[in-house]
Design a protein around this motif. Structure first.
Motif, short mmCIF file in Angstrom:
data_model
loop_
_atom_site.label_atom_id
_atom_site.label_comp_id
_atom_site.label_asym_id
_atom_site.label_seq_id
_atom_site.Cartn_x
_atom_site.Cartn_y
_atom_site.Cartn_z
N ALA A 164 -38.84 35.55 -4.64
CA ALA A 164 -38.01 36.74 -4.82
C ALA A 164 -38.14 37.22 -6.26
N ALA A 165 -37.85 38.50 -6.46
CA ALA A 165 -37.99 39.10 -7.79
C ALA A 165 -36.98 38.52 -8.78
N ASP A 166 -35.77 38.27 -8.28
CA ASP A 166 -34.71 37.77 -9.15
C ASP A 166 -33.62 37.17 -8.29
N LEU A 167 -32.56 36.69 -8.91
CA LEU A 167 -31.50 36.01 -8.17
C LEU A 167 -30.83 36.94 -7.17
N ASP A 168 -30.64 38.19 -7.54
CA ASP A 168 -29.98 39.12 -6.61
C ASP A 168 -30.75 39.23 -5.31
N GLN A 169 -32.09 39.31 -5.43
CA GLN A 169 -32.88 39.41 -4.21
C GLN A 169 -32.82 38.10 -3.43
N ALA A 170 -32.87 36.97 -4.16
CA ALA A 170 -32.78 35.66 -3.51
C ALA A 170 -31.45 35.51 -2.78
N LEU A 171 -30.37 36.01 -3.40
CA LEU A 171 -29.05 35.93 -2.77
C LEU A 171 -28.97 36.84 -1.55
N ALA A 172 -29.61 38.00 -1.64
CA ALA A 172 -29.63 38.91 -0.48
C ALA A 172 -30.30 38.20 0.70
N VAL A 173 -31.38 37.49 0.41
CA VAL A 173 -32.07 36.71 1.44
C VAL A 173 -31.16 35.60 1.94
N GLY A 174 -30.53 34.90 1.00
CA GLY A 174 -29.64 33.79 1.35
C GLY A 174 -28.53 34.23 2.29
N LYS A 175 -27.99 35.44 2.05
CA LYS A 175 -26.89 35.93 2.89
C LYS A 175 -27.34 36.17 4.32
N LEU A 176 -28.63 36.49 4.48
CA LEU A 176 -29.15 36.75 5.82
C LEU A 176 -29.54 35.47 6.55
N CYS A 177 -29.71 34.38 5.80
CA CYS A 177 -30.16 33.13 6.41
C CYS A 177 -29.11 32.62 7.38
N PRO A 178 -29.49 32.35 8.64
CA PRO A 178 -28.49 31.91 9.62
C PRO A 178 -27.95 30.53 9.26
N ALA A 179 -26.64 30.43 9.18
CA ALA A 179 -25.98 29.14 8.92
C ALA A 179 -24.57 29.23 9.49
N PRO A 180 -24.48 29.45 10.80
CA PRO A 180 -23.17 29.75 11.40
C PRO A 180 -22.16 28.61 11.28
#
Lengths: 415, 112
Positions: free
Chosen positions: B84-100
């Protein structure tokens, strides 16, 4: 060196620090280097302004001086650049040294916002956000920040260093958040600024000068935010809240230093100009859609400010506003504060029932105002023994000398 | 671009109790996730689900023991390695990662 020059530098420090640091950071590409260059620039100003006179645009002078140092540092140490990843300007390239003039305002404005949003990034713990904001946006020394928060300088220095390392290692970007993220990110910024304000406002003792300075810094920061984001209603809401709360500053302690409650304050000595400005801002912040939590808190503060006395406050309206506030901000602290308004509308017994629910809930365990509120309600109901017990519970978790004093007096009244 | 590890922590009990429909939904979410990462402009370098903690073996100072390194309510169950370009992008990805049944940790990879 004349007092005027010293004062001019101090004034420039108060007013221009964030402006100069942010502008220098663009050139330095790194916050630590930028800080060093800005510090040096301010020190050099003491001599230069004594010799040549105080410049008309102190911010511009300091920025040019700091940037020149940053560029020199880069030239001297090219290898150092590769190890300084803290701030990466999005355009990437090194700018040519521009003449700083009035034409650049929007660029510079963005830079200060970037700084603020970076300091308040959610990846940082709240304490770190606060420390970093005071350090980088307000330019307070580590010692001053340590004193404000009653920790050792070493502790505060470590906190700031850790925060900078986190920003660097995890690559927290140096930018104003995207439209979609802005509400949440702005809320964090406003929370930090509000925390600065309450730290300065509510705890007399410690070094008083630093405390008043914190209040002024918080207000100035909010004014800066308002200038940079004029359309954000919650910024107006926070500014209103700060002005309305600070309007009471002169009446919060008695001549003998004892803490005075809202009920006991001499309302004739409240700052009416600040209140008028606060009320104006509240109206503006409430309009145009669902009010946010700062607008609502400000509205409650406005109702207190315009009431001739504690008893004559429009408590029903205060309660309605708390209902709204709990909806948008379901914090148990807000629910607790609401019970005070409830007690004035429906009586202490109704409020006590809700406080009991909060106690059962457990989230406010150890929160001194839970026990203090309970004690006051019990006292009003004439249940002196239970009130005494609650005052003791409150004392067990209260460290602040003024507050202890107050609780001890109340305890002796019911014992 | 920098690399980040997304570590998925979830209660194993939830998976044990889940219906087939629920399990299928999670699988589908993980499949969709790979597309979403690309849509965000980040890169999926790799990832895997891990077998449950009862299959783990821990080594500490040459002593081998049965079980995960740390017993936690929410156990490490999988990971993704992303760019990812930076932490914000990494966090955006993290938020989408399924972990119900838990959440994720986002940790930057060390570069030397």
């Amino acid at each position: 060196m004349t007092r005027d020059v010293r004062e001019a530098v101090a004034e420039a420090h108060r007013r221009e620090w964030a402006f100069v640091l942010a502008a220098t950071a663009r050139v330095a590409g790194d916050i630590d280097l930028a800080e060093e260059c800005v510090q040096d620039a301010y020190v050099s100003a003491l001599d230069a302004w004594a010799r040549d006179g105080v410049p008309a645009n102190t911010g511009a002078w300091l920025t040019v001086a700091a940037r020149r140092r940053a560029i020199d540092a880069h030239r001297r140490d090219r290898t150092l650049r590769t190890k300084l990843p803290l701030l990466i300007p999005p355009d990437g390239d090194q700018e040519p040294e521009p003449e700083l003039d009035e034409q650049e305002p929007s660029v510079i404005a963005d830079d200060r916002l970037r700084l603020v949003f970076t300091c308040c990034h959610p990846a940082l713990a709240r304490e770190a956000q606060v420390a970093l904001t005071l350090r980088l946006v307000c330019g307070l020394t580590t010692e001053e920040i340590a004193q404000a928060f009653l920790v050792s300088e070493a502790t505060m220095a470590a906190r700031v260093t850790r925060a900078k390392k986190k920003i660097s290692a995890a690559r927290v970007p140096y930018r104003v958040p995207a439209e979609a993220d802005l509400p949440e990110r702005l809320d964090a910024v406003l929370t930090v600024v509000h925390l600065l304000f309450t730290t300065g406002h509510t705890a007399p003792g410690g070094t008083d000068l630093i405390r008043a300075d914190l209040v002024d810094r918080a207000v100035q920061l909010t004014l800066m935010l308002q200038q940079l984001m004029p359309d954000e209603r919650e910024v107006r809401g926070l500014l209103a809240l700060l002005l309305l709360t600070d309007a009471r500053r002169a009446t919060r302690t008695a001549p003998d230093g004892r803490m005075l409650l809202l009920e006991e304050q001499d309302r004739s000595r409240w700052d009416r100009d600040a209140i008028a400005e606060g009320q104006r801002l509240v109206m503006s912040a409430l309009r145009g859609g669902q009010p946010g939590r700062f607008a609502l808190q400000a509205a409650i503060a406005a109702l207190h400010a315009e009431a001739p006395s504690y008893g004559e406050t429009d408590w029903l309206q205060v309660l309605r506003l708390y209902d709204e506030l709990v909806r948008v901000w379901p914090s148990p602290v807000v629910v607790l504060n609401r019970t005070v308004a409830l007690s004035m509308v429906d009586g202490p017994a109704a409020a006590l029932a809700e406080v009991a629910l909060l106690e059962d809930d457990g989230r406010l365990a150890g929160y001194r105002y839970l026990y203090a509120t309970k004690a006051d309600l019990l006292n009003r109901l004439g249940q002196r023994a239970d009130a005494a017990k609650a005052y003791r519970e409150a004392l067990a978790v209260t460290a602040n000398a003024q507050e202890r004093d107050f609780l001890t007096r109340r305890l002796s009244e019911v014992s | 671009m920098a690399q980040y590890l997304i570590l998925i922590y979830e209660t194993e009990e939830s998976y044990a109790k889940a219906t087939e429909a629920e399990l299928n939904a999670v699988m589908a979410a993980h499949n969709r996730f790979a597309e979403q990462v690309a849509e965000l402009g980040a890169t999926m370098v790799g990832g895997n689900a891990l077998q449950p903690t009862m299959t783990a073996t821990t080594i500490r100072s040459d002593i081998v023991t049965d079980g995960p390194f740390v017993e936690t309510k929410e156990a490490l169950g999988g990971y993704y390695l992303i760019e990812a370009a930076d932490l914000d992008q990494a966090l955006a990805v993290g938020k989408l990662c399924p972990a119900p049944y838990g959440g994720v940790e986002v940790r930057p990879i060390m570069t030397f």
